[in-house]
Design an enzyme around this catalytic site. Structure first.
Site, mmCIF file in Angstrom:
data_model
loop_
_atom_site.group_PDB
_atom_site.id
_atom_site.type_symbol
_atom_site.label_atom_id
_atom_site.label_comp_id
_atom_site.label_asym_id
_atom_site.label_seq_id
_atom_site.Cartn_x
_atom_site.Cartn_y
_atom_site.Cartn_z
ATOM 1 N N ARG A 145 -2.611 7.454 0.568
ATOM 2 C CA ARG A 145 -3.030 8.441 1.517
ATOM 3 C C ARG A 145 -2.048 9.313 2.297
ATOM 4 O O ARG A 145 -2.024 10.441 2.690
ATOM 5 C CB ARG A 145 -4.394 8.093 2.081
ATOM 6 C CG ARG A 145 -5.538 8.163 1.500
ATOM 7 C CD ARG A 145 -6.479 7.315 1.998
ATOM 8 N NE ARG A 145 -5.983 5.957 2.520
ATOM 9 C CZ ARG A 145 -7.151 5.044 3.032
ATOM 10 N NH1 ARG A 145 -8.213 5.684 3.180
ATOM 11 N NH2 ARG A 145 -6.744 4.275 3.242
ATOM 12 N N TYR A 159 -15.728 -10.045 -0.112
ATOM 13 C CA TYR A 159 -16.472 -8.808 -0.432
ATOM 14 C C TYR A 159 -17.718 -9.050 -1.220
ATOM 15 O O TYR A 159 -18.694 -8.536 -1.252
ATOM 16 C CB TYR A 159 -15.550 -7.722 -1.223
ATOM 17 C CG TYR A 159 -14.543 -7.023 -0.221
ATOM 18 C CD1 TYR A 159 -14.842 -6.069 0.569
ATOM 19 C CD2 TYR A 159 -13.424 -7.796 -0.346
ATOM 20 C CE1 TYR A 159 -13.823 -5.638 1.410
ATOM 21 C CE2 TYR A 159 -12.254 -7.325 0.526
ATOM 22 C CZ TYR A 159 -12.510 -6.216 1.547
ATOM 23 O OH TYR A 159 -11.321 -5.732 2.131
ATOM 24 N N ASP A 190 -6.953 -1.519 -7.598
ATOM 25 C CA ASP A 190 -7.491 -2.091 -6.310
ATOM 26 C C ASP A 190 -7.922 -3.533 -6.828
ATOM 27 O O ASP A 190 -8.197 -3.836 -8.092
ATOM 28 C CB ASP A 190 -8.644 -1.291 -5.889
ATOM 29 C CG ASP A 190 -8.979 -1.561 -4.526
ATOM 30 O OD1 ASP A 190 -8.478 -0.991 -3.555
ATOM 31 O OD2 ASP A 190 -9.869 -2.506 -4.151
ATOM 32 N N ARG A 212 -5.485 12.460 -6.538
ATOM 33 C CA ARG A 212 -6.775 11.837 -6.322
ATOM 34 C C ARG A 212 -8.010 13.033 -5.936
ATOM 35 O O ARG A 212 -9.071 12.940 -6.695
ATOM 36 C CB ARG A 212 -6.980 11.340 -4.861
ATOM 37 C CG ARG A 212 -8.208 10.337 -4.874
ATOM 38 C CD ARG A 212 -8.557 9.856 -3.336
ATOM 39 N NE ARG A 212 -8.779 10.880 -2.385
ATOM 40 C CZ ARG A 212 -9.042 10.502 -1.097
ATOM 41 N NH1 ARG A 212 -9.146 9.147 -0.667
ATOM 42 N NH2 ARG A 212 -9.442 11.607 -0.341
ATOM 43 N N ARG A 235 0.785 -1.258 -0.038
ATOM 44 C CA ARG A 235 -0.023 0.032 -0.095
ATOM 45 C C ARG A 235 0.788 1.252 0.053
ATOM 46 O O ARG A 235 0.550 2.352 0.584
ATOM 47 C CB ARG A 235 -1.039 0.202 1.247
ATOM 48 C CG ARG A 235 -1.893 -1.265 1.122
ATOM 49 C CD ARG A 235 -2.977 -1.139 0.043
ATOM 50 N NE ARG A 235 -4.085 -0.227 0.223
ATOM 51 C CZ ARG A 235 -5.125 -0.534 0.615
ATOM 52 N NH1 ARG A 235 -5.271 -1.827 1.282
ATOM 53 N NH2 ARG A 235 -6.023 0.413 0.623
HETATM 54 O O1 CP3 Z 1 0.300 0.869 -3.437
HETATM 55 C C1 CP3 Z 1 -0.351 0.012 -3.502
HETATM 56 O O2 CP3 Z 1 -0.199 -0.950 -2.723
HETATM 57 C C2 CP3 Z 1 -1.038 -0.179 -4.770
HETATM 58 C C3 CP3 Z 1 -2.575 0.127 -4.704
HETATM 59 C C4 CP3 Z 1 -3.358 -0.868 -3.894
HETATM 60 C C5 CP3 Z 1 -4.484 -0.197 -3.392
HETATM 61 N N1 CP3 Z 1 -5.227 -1.418 -3.115
HETATM 62 C C6 CP3 Z 1 -5.014 1.068 -3.354
HETATM 63 C C7 CP3 Z 1 -5.943 1.522 -2.409
HETATM 64 C C8 CP3 Z 1 -3.440 -2.174 -3.297
HETATM 65 C C9 CP3 Z 1 -2.366 -3.332 -3.804
HETATM 66 C C10 CP3 Z 1 -4.961 -2.244 -2.894
HETATM 67 C C11 CP3 Z 1 -5.131 -3.841 -2.628
HETATM 68 C C12 CP3 Z 1 -6.181 -3.978 -1.771
HETATM 69 N N2 CP3 Z 1 -7.509 -3.469 -1.766
HETATM 70 C C13 CP3 Z 1 -6.366 -5.139 -0.602
HETATM 71 C C14 CP3 Z 1 -5.383 -5.803 -0.400
HETATM 72 C C15 CP3 Z 1 -4.250 -5.353 0.584
HETATM 73 C C16 CP3 Z 1 -4.515 -5.149 1.716
HETATM 74 O O3 CP3 Z 1 -4.141 -4.201 2.218
HETATM 75 O O4 CP3 Z 1 -4.568 -6.241 2.578
HETATM 76 C C17 CP3 Z 1 -7.773 -4.972 -0.011
HETATM 77 C C18 CP3 Z 1 -8.376 -5.810 0.893
HETATM 78 C C19 CP3 Z 1 -8.528 -3.908 -0.960
HETATM 79 C C20 CP3 Z 1 -9.697 -3.531 -0.675
HETATM 80 C C21 CP3 Z 1 -10.010 -2.016 -0.255
HETATM 81 N N3 CP3 Z 1 -9.476 -0.968 -1.237
HETATM 82 C C22 CP3 Z 1 -10.238 -1.497 0.938
HETATM 83 C C23 CP3 Z 1 -10.707 -2.284 2.008
HETATM 84 C C24 CP3 Z 1 -10.331 -0.043 0.920
HETATM 85 C C25 CP3 Z 1 -10.670 0.908 1.797
HETATM 86 C C26 CP3 Z 1 -9.804 0.775 3.093
HETATM 87 C C27 CP3 Z 1 -8.688 1.602 2.833
HETATM 88 O O5 CP3 Z 1 -7.362 1.188 2.993
HETATM 89 O O6 CP3 Z 1 -8.957 2.916 2.409
HETATM 90 C C28 CP3 Z 1 -9.891 0.134 -0.577
HETATM 91 C C29 CP3 Z 1 -9.185 1.690 -0.816
HETATM 92 C C30 CP3 Z 1 -8.013 1.924 -1.425
HETATM 93 N N4 CP3 Z 1 -7.271 1.165 -2.332
HETATM 94 C C31 CP3 Z 1 -7.194 2.870 -1.325
HETATM 95 C C32 CP3 Z 1 -5.962 2.827 -1.821
HETATM 96 C C33 CP3 Z 1 -4.908 3.933 -2.089
HETATM 97 C C34 CP3 Z 1 -7.579 4.300 -0.145
HETATM 98 C C35 CP3 Z 1 -8.677 5.090 -1.180
HETATM 99 C C36 CP3 Z 1 -8.496 6.326 -1.031
HETATM 100 O O7 CP3 Z 1 -9.246 6.823 -0.016
HETATM 101 O O8 CP3 Z 1 -7.684 6.954 -1.666
#
Ligand code: CP3
Length: 346
Positions: free
Chosen positions: A28, A152, A74, A37, A24
């Protein structure tokens, strides 16, 4: 040698230092990410816009100094393109308006090649990143594990208890297997297309692996990931695969983790020394600093040193044991990366 120390390390080759990236890492905690964003309007628009997604993919490489970029996208774009309507509600995370309850719900979803073909914006993003990324850095593509995606698709959102999908596991396992099999078919082709677009390494995130009791983990999750890895290895044997199952130290302890993967991502709850003893001959190990140590530089340094002492700079990639949190100071993320590179320099 590939010219990319991250790829060499995934293959277990000697490298000048132990490479590092953070799960990740594009997100943010970076003000530069928040600015892009804001321009995109929201998170999903950003995923759908190859130019902006490319820009945020490269930010942690330029700003924090990691050795690999991870594609900005994502895991949930997969069920979205299968026909489930994905939205991100502010402060609440992802939501699907119509979760899968029956076989008929599943039959309505688009599968296989047709779903994978709809993810063109991801492949375009990869092509753009490959043009911009420095030659010596690697690009990681990724997918969610079928089980993690299914949680999900069945619950319709994140969950603390997983009661809806676990009820299905014990009362209607056939339907759960049908969901997992359909997702697996999409993921195989999706990852093959990511490879053809130019990614150097694949990572599979099984973030919610720990929700399954150990005796059922192989049946409902691991076996599907083995199927994906076998498919990819039969077509692109040169591309390393990183497997990250979160919270399965009981499974690791039993040494039950056979599969056609190159790297095993160790989560922060699993002692690195145990992972090394049980899995170190079979896999290169990635990990595993507790992400909250990033709040303190001293806590970071002592952990990086301890992990390095255990791994001795061999068959190892530095990472966190799960994703970086949004309120971590950028300074501290930089400190983690430079400490990993410092302690392991040969
Ligand atoms: O930098 C990176 O790793 C690349 C991008 C990436 C994102 N999501 C961007 C993202 C990756 C590899 C993911 C994978 C992801 N998404 C997982 C598996 C990884 C882990 O952390 O276990 C999961 C479970 C998700 C599902 C998901 N996406 C959730 C539960 C959420 C909301 C919770 C949160 O962390 O905000 C997201 C949103 C998300 N995916 C954001 C980002 C940067 C935040 C969105 C924002 O508000 O900008």
């Amino acid at each position: 040698m590939s010219g990319k120390i991250f790829v060499d390390a995934c293959k277990g080759k000697e490298t000048p230092y132990t490479p590092v990236w953070m799960m990740r890492q594009a997100g943010r905690y970076l003000p530069e990410y928040m600015a892009v964003r804001a321009k995109a309007g929201n998170f999903l628009n950003l995923c759908h816009d190859p130019k902006k997604a490319c820009e945020v993919t490269l930010q942690p490489v330029d700003i924090v100094g990691v050795d690999a970029a991870i594609l900005f996208s994502d895991i949930l774009v997969i069920p979205d393109e299968m026909g489930m309507d994905l939205s991100f509600v502010k402060g609440e995370g992802p939501k699907f308006s119509d979760p899968i309850k029956t076989q008929e719900d599943l039959d309505r979803l688009i599968g296989g090649k047709e779903a994978a073909r709809k993810l063109t914006y991801v492949y375009e993003t990869i092509e753009l990143i490959k043009k911009e990324l420095d030659q010596d850095k690697a690009l990681i593509g990724f997918t969610g594990a079928p089980w993690t995606l299914a949680t999900y698709m069945i619950e319709g959102q994140g969950t603390k208890t997983y009661n809806i999908c676990k009820k299905m596991m014990y009362t209607n396992p056939r339907l759960l297997h049908n969901i997992l099999a359909k997702v697996t078919e999409v993921v195989k082709i999706y990852m093959e297309k990511q490879i053809e677009a130019g990614i150097d390494v694949v990572q599979i995130f099984d973030s919610w692996a720990s929700a399954i009791e150990p005796s059922k983990y192989n049946e409902f999750s691991w076996s599907y990931m083995v199927e994906i890895a076998n498919y990819l290895k039969s077509r692109h044997p040169e591309v390393p695969i990183i497997m990250f199952p979160k919270g399965v130290s009981a499974f690791v302890e039993q040494g039950l983790v056979y599969g056609n993967f190159d790297v095993f991502g160790v989560d922060w709850g699993t002692p690195m020394a145990m992972a090394k003893e049980k899995l170190g001959d079979r896999y290169v190990l990635q990990g595993n600093m507790e992400p909250c140590r990033l709040y303190d530089k001293k806590a970071t340094t002592s952990c990086v040193e301890a992990i390095h002492k255990t791994m001795e700079g061999k068959r190892h990639i530095f990472n966190l044991g799960h994703g970086i949190l949004p309120d971590v100071p950028v300074e501290n993320a930089k400190h983690f990366v430079s400490e990993c590179q410092r302690v392991s320099a040969k």
